[in-house]
Design a protein around this motif. Structure first.
Motif, PDB file in Angstrom:
ATOM      1  N   ASP A  15       0.865  -1.190   0.000  1.00 53.34           N
ATOM      2  CA  ASP A  15       0.000   0.000   0.000  1.00 53.34           C
ATOM      3  C   ASP A  15       0.900   1.238   0.000  1.00 53.34           C
ATOM      4  OD1 ASP A  15      -2.091   1.772   0.145  1.00 53.34           O
ATOM      5  OD2 ASP A  15      -2.517   1.414   2.267  1.00 53.34           O
ATOM      6  N   PRO A  16       1.587   1.496  -1.131  1.00 53.91           N
ATOM      7  CA  PRO A  16       2.597   2.566  -1.167  1.00 53.91           C
ATOM      8  C   PRO A  16       2.035   3.942  -0.868  1.00 53.91           C
ATOM      9  CG  PRO A  16       2.093   1.772  -3.383  1.00 53.91           C
ATOM     10  CD  PRO A  16       1.451   0.821  -2.425  1.00 53.91           C
ATOM     11  N   ASP A  17       0.786   4.189  -1.185  1.00 57.10           N
ATOM     12  CA  ASP A  17       0.199   5.507  -0.964  1.00 57.10           C
ATOM     13  C   ASP A  17      -0.542   5.612   0.360  1.00 57.10           C
ATOM     14  OD1 ASP A  17       1.130   6.378  -3.448  1.00 57.10           O
ATOM     15  OD2 ASP A  17      -0.612   5.507  -4.467  1.00 57.10           O
ATOM     16  N   ASP A  18      -0.506   4.527   1.157  1.00 59.41           N
ATOM     17  CA  ASP A  18      -1.174   4.511   2.462  1.00 59.41           C
ATOM     18  C   ASP A  18      -2.637   4.940   2.336  1.00 59.41           C
ATOM     19  OD1 ASP A  18      -1.258   4.004   5.140  1.00 59.41           O
ATOM     20  OD2 ASP A  18      -0.711   6.043   5.720  1.00 59.41           O
ATOM     21  N   GLU A  19      -3.344   4.340   1.348  1.00 63.10           N
ATOM     22  CA  GLU A  19      -4.732   4.716   1.072  1.00 63.10           C
ATOM     23  C   GLU A  19      -5.735   3.860   1.835  1.00 63.10           C
ATOM     24  OE1 GLU A  19      -5.391   4.512  -3.086  1.00 63.10           O
ATOM     25  OE2 GLU A  19      -4.064   6.169  -3.586  1.00 63.10           O
ATOM     26  N   TYR A  20      -5.312   2.670   2.251  1.00 63.00           N
ATOM     27  CA  TYR A  20      -6.262   1.710   2.789  1.00 63.00           C
ATOM     28  C   TYR A  20      -6.058   1.518   4.295  1.00 63.00           C
ATOM     29  CZ  TYR A  20      -6.652   0.772  -2.163  1.00 63.00           C
ATOM     30  OH  TYR A  20      -6.826   0.919  -3.508  1.00 63.00           O
ATOM     31  N   PRO A  21      -7.112   1.140   5.035  1.00 66.47           N
ATOM     32  CA  PRO A  21      -6.985   0.922   6.484  1.00 66.47           C
ATOM     33  C   PRO A  21      -6.128  -0.302   6.782  1.00 66.47           C
ATOM     34  CG  PRO A  21      -9.156   0.256   5.710  1.00 66.47           C
ATOM     35  CD  PRO A  21      -8.498   0.945   4.552  1.00 66.47           C
ATOM     36  N   ASP A  22      -5.662  -0.384   8.018  1.00 62.12           N
ATOM     37  CA  ASP A  22      -4.815  -1.518   8.416  1.00 62.12           C
ATOM     38  C   ASP A  22      -5.610  -2.808   8.543  1.00 62.12           C
ATOM     39  OD1 ASP A  22      -2.675   0.191   8.480  1.00 62.12           O
ATOM     40  OD2 ASP A  22      -2.767   0.528  10.642  1.00 62.12           O
ATOM     41  N   GLU A  23      -6.909  -2.682   8.775  1.00 60.60           N
ATOM     42  CA  GLU A  23      -7.774  -3.860   8.881  1.00 60.60           C
ATOM     43  C   GLU A  23      -8.857  -3.818   7.811  1.00 60.60           C
ATOM     44  OE1 GLU A  23      -7.822  -5.454  13.499  1.00 60.60           O
ATOM     45  OE2 GLU A  23      -9.574  -4.472  12.648  1.00 60.60           O
ATOM     46  N   GLN A  24      -9.156  -4.983   7.280  1.00 62.84           N
ATOM     47  CA  GLN A  24     -10.207  -5.101   6.278  1.00 62.84           C
ATOM     48  C   GLN A  24     -11.317  -5.991   6.830  1.00 62.84           C
ATOM     49  OE1 GLN A  24     -10.426  -3.657   3.060  1.00 62.84           O
ATOM     50  NE2 GLN A  24     -12.503  -4.403   3.276  1.00 62.84           N
ATOM     51  N   THR A  25     -12.530  -5.435   6.910  1.00 63.65           N
ATOM     52  CA  THR A  25     -13.658  -6.227   7.408  1.00 63.65           C
ATOM     53  C   THR A  25     -14.057  -7.260   6.366  1.00 63.65           C
ATOM     54  OG1 THR A  25     -14.481  -4.383   8.735  1.00 63.65           O
ATOM     55  CG2 THR A  25     -16.040  -6.139   8.229  1.00 63.65           C
ATOM     56  N   LEU A  26     -14.090  -8.514   6.797  1.00 63.71           N
ATOM     57  CA  LEU A  26     -14.442  -9.610   5.893  1.00 63.71           C
ATOM     58  C   LEU A  26     -15.938  -9.863   5.861  1.00 63.71           C
ATOM     59  CD1 LEU A  26     -11.611 -12.138   6.867  1.00 63.71           C
ATOM     60  CD2 LEU A  26     -11.592 -10.416   5.043  1.00 63.71           C
ATOM     61  N   THR A  27     -16.552  -9.863   7.029  1.00 66.01           N
ATOM     62  CA  THR A  27     -17.987 -10.121   7.105  1.00 66.01           C
ATOM     63  C   THR A  27     -18.505  -9.648   8.459  1.00 66.01           C
ATOM     64  OG1 THR A  27     -19.709 -11.815   6.817  1.00 66.01           O
ATOM     65  CG2 THR A  27     -17.763 -12.429   8.088  1.00 66.01           C
ATOM     66  N   GLN A  28     -19.805  -9.694   8.616  1.00 65.73           N
ATOM     67  CA  GLN A  28     -20.437  -9.348   9.883  1.00 65.73           C
ATOM     68  C   GLN A  28     -21.389 -10.488  10.250  1.00 65.73           C
ATOM     69  OE1 GLN A  28     -23.479  -6.025  10.550  1.00 65.73           O
ATOM     70  NE2 GLN A  28     -21.610  -5.076  11.374  1.00 65.73           N
ATOM     71  N   LEU A  29     -21.258 -10.988  11.470  1.00 63.74           N
ATOM     72  CA  LEU A  29     -22.072 -12.112  11.921  1.00 63.74           C
ATOM     73  C   LEU A  29     -23.032 -11.646  13.006  1.00 63.74           C
ATOM     74  CD1 LEU A  29     -19.240 -14.786  12.148  1.00 63.74           C
ATOM     75  CD2 LEU A  29     -20.856 -14.425  10.279  1.00 63.74           C
ATOM     76  N   GLY A  30     -24.231 -12.213  12.991  1.00 59.47           N
ATOM     77  CA  GLY A  30     -25.260 -11.783  13.922  1.00 59.47           C
ATOM     78  C   GLY A  30     -25.748 -12.893  14.821  1.00 59.47           C
ATOM     79  N   GLU A  31     -26.940 -12.720  15.309  1.00 58.90           N
ATOM     80  CA  GLU A  31     -27.539 -13.618  16.295  1.00 58.90           C
ATOM     81  C   GLU A  31     -27.487 -15.077  15.840  1.00 58.90           C
ATOM     82  OE1 GLU A  31     -32.071 -14.272  17.579  1.00 58.90           O
ATOM     83  OE2 GLU A  31     -31.287 -12.313  18.179  1.00 58.90           O
TER      84      GLU A  31
END
Length: 387
Positions: free
Chosen positions: A76-92
């Motif tokens: 990420d040479p331009d430091d454009e992206y966050p350090d963590e990438q959300t893959l999914t969200q789980l619920g009840e």
């Protein structure tokens, strides 16, 4: 915050409905709940860090949990992206941490509460304690976890196939757009050449021949492009569907546009100048006059097939994220440029009329109505001397 032994009836009732625990007997369920911890998490609280050994499995009782992956090791040479990438969200009802629980390996992702949530936590030590009371519990849970993981794997496979299919479609669209761009450059070249060849002093027959020659030269690459895509003719407006309604609307629009054109001509004509001058057709013989209006019908259809059917249709296909009016405006601009060989005024009139044609075509998806509208508006503009 953890609370031991959540024996509330609602927790037991909840677990009876979940895939992980639905096969357990009442005794096994009671034993499992007796060793479980009830955990309340605040918004943003980390439940498990990627790389740590949680040595427990979680069940979401209430709320949502984000599953994210550390991507700092990716370029990420331009430091454009966050350090963590959300893959999914789980619920009840979702199960968390089952992979590490089964193989003892570090967690492959971070689990973080997305808003306040309530979890049930069962440690490996707690499960061993519950199994000592009900020997079949651990085996049943292992089978249930395996089944859930198989379902997830199937879903991941399906998701991967769909993503691959989407990437292939995007690559195909990029290829089509590249061809479309080259064809557009060719059309500009044709328009530039015709502007130099056609002038008002040409005899009527040559004017018509040059006009048809330009149209057919334009049609050749456009027709090849439409054929190459192997899409349904309806994609390019070659359909009788909604034809009657589009013709009725085109006649109403014709009446309104003719009234505006006549009013404009009346207000801007020179003193004693007749309202109808026939413009570039003024010196045509009766035979040439009749030939022009006879040929103008198919000429209008081919123009609409090129402009509305293929160009506007292709731009709509290539620009799905834009407002639907954008392909109409872009097509109208191209159409106006292609008519500069007649005159600047005629090109502007063509642009405005093309906006109307494009919106009519967008409403009904057939070339029938816009061809009728094009023919009558073209005839009226010629009779009033706009070309």
């Amino acid at each position: 915050m953890s609370q031991p032994n959540p024996t509330r009836p609602d927790v037991l009732s909840f677990l009876r409905r979940q895939a992980l625990t639905e096969k357990l007997s009442e005794a096994e369920l009671q034993a499992l709940v007796s060793v479980a911890e009830h955990r309340l998490c605040a918004d943003g609280e980390v439940i498990v860090h990627e790389g740590e050994h949680p040595d427990a499995v979680f069940v979401v009782l209430r709320g949502q949990v984000d599953v994210s992956k550390d991507v700092t090791h990716l370029p990420d040479p331009d430091d454009e992206y966050p350090d963590e990438q959300t893959l999914t969200q789980l619920g009840e009802g979702a199960m968390l941490g089952e992979l590490s629980f089964l193989d003892g390996e570090p967690a492959s992702a971070t689990l973080r509460a997305s808003g306040p949530c309530e979890l049930l936590r069962v440690t490996r030590k707690g499960l061993a304690q519950a199994s000592s009371m009900t020997p079949t519990l651990e085996d049943k849970l292992s089978v249930a976890i395996a089944r859930i993981m198989v379902r997830r794997l199937r879903a991941i496979n399906q998701s991967h196939v769909e993503a691959l299919h989407q990437r292939l479609q995007q690559a195909h669209l990029r290829n089509q757009f590249a061809i479309f761009f080259v064809i557009t450059l060719v059309l500009f070249g044709i328009a530039s050449a015709v502007q130099k060849l056609i002038n008002p002093g040409l005899p009527p027959l040559l004017q018509m021949l040059y006009s048809w020659g330009m149209l057919l030269l334009t049609f050749a690459p456009i027709g090849w492009f439409a054929w190459r895509l192997r899409l349904s003719p309806r994609t390019w407006g070659l359909s009788w569907r909604n034809a009657g309604r589009s013709v009725r609307e085109s006649l109403v629009l014709t009446a309104g546009l003719v009234a505006l054109a006549v009013g404009w001509r009346w207000l801007n004509r020179a003193p004693q100048e007749p309202l109808v001058t026939w413009g570039s057709l003024a010196n045509y013989s009766p035979v040439e006059f009749a030939a022009f209006f006879f040929a103008y019908g198919p000429h209008s259809f081919l123009q609409e097939f090129i402009g509305r059917g293929v160009i506007q249709g292709a731009l709509t296909r290539f620009l799905p994220e834009f407002r639907p009016e954008v392909p109409v405006v872009l097509t109208s601009a191209l159409f106006g440029i292609f008519h500069l060989y007649v005159s600047v005024a005629f090109a502007l009139i063509t642009f405005v009329a093309s906006l109307v044609f494009g919106m009519l075509y967008r409403r009904h998806g057939t070339l029938v109505g816009v061809t009728v509208l094009h023919y009558f508006i073209g005839c009226v503009s010629i009779s009033l001397g706009f070309n």
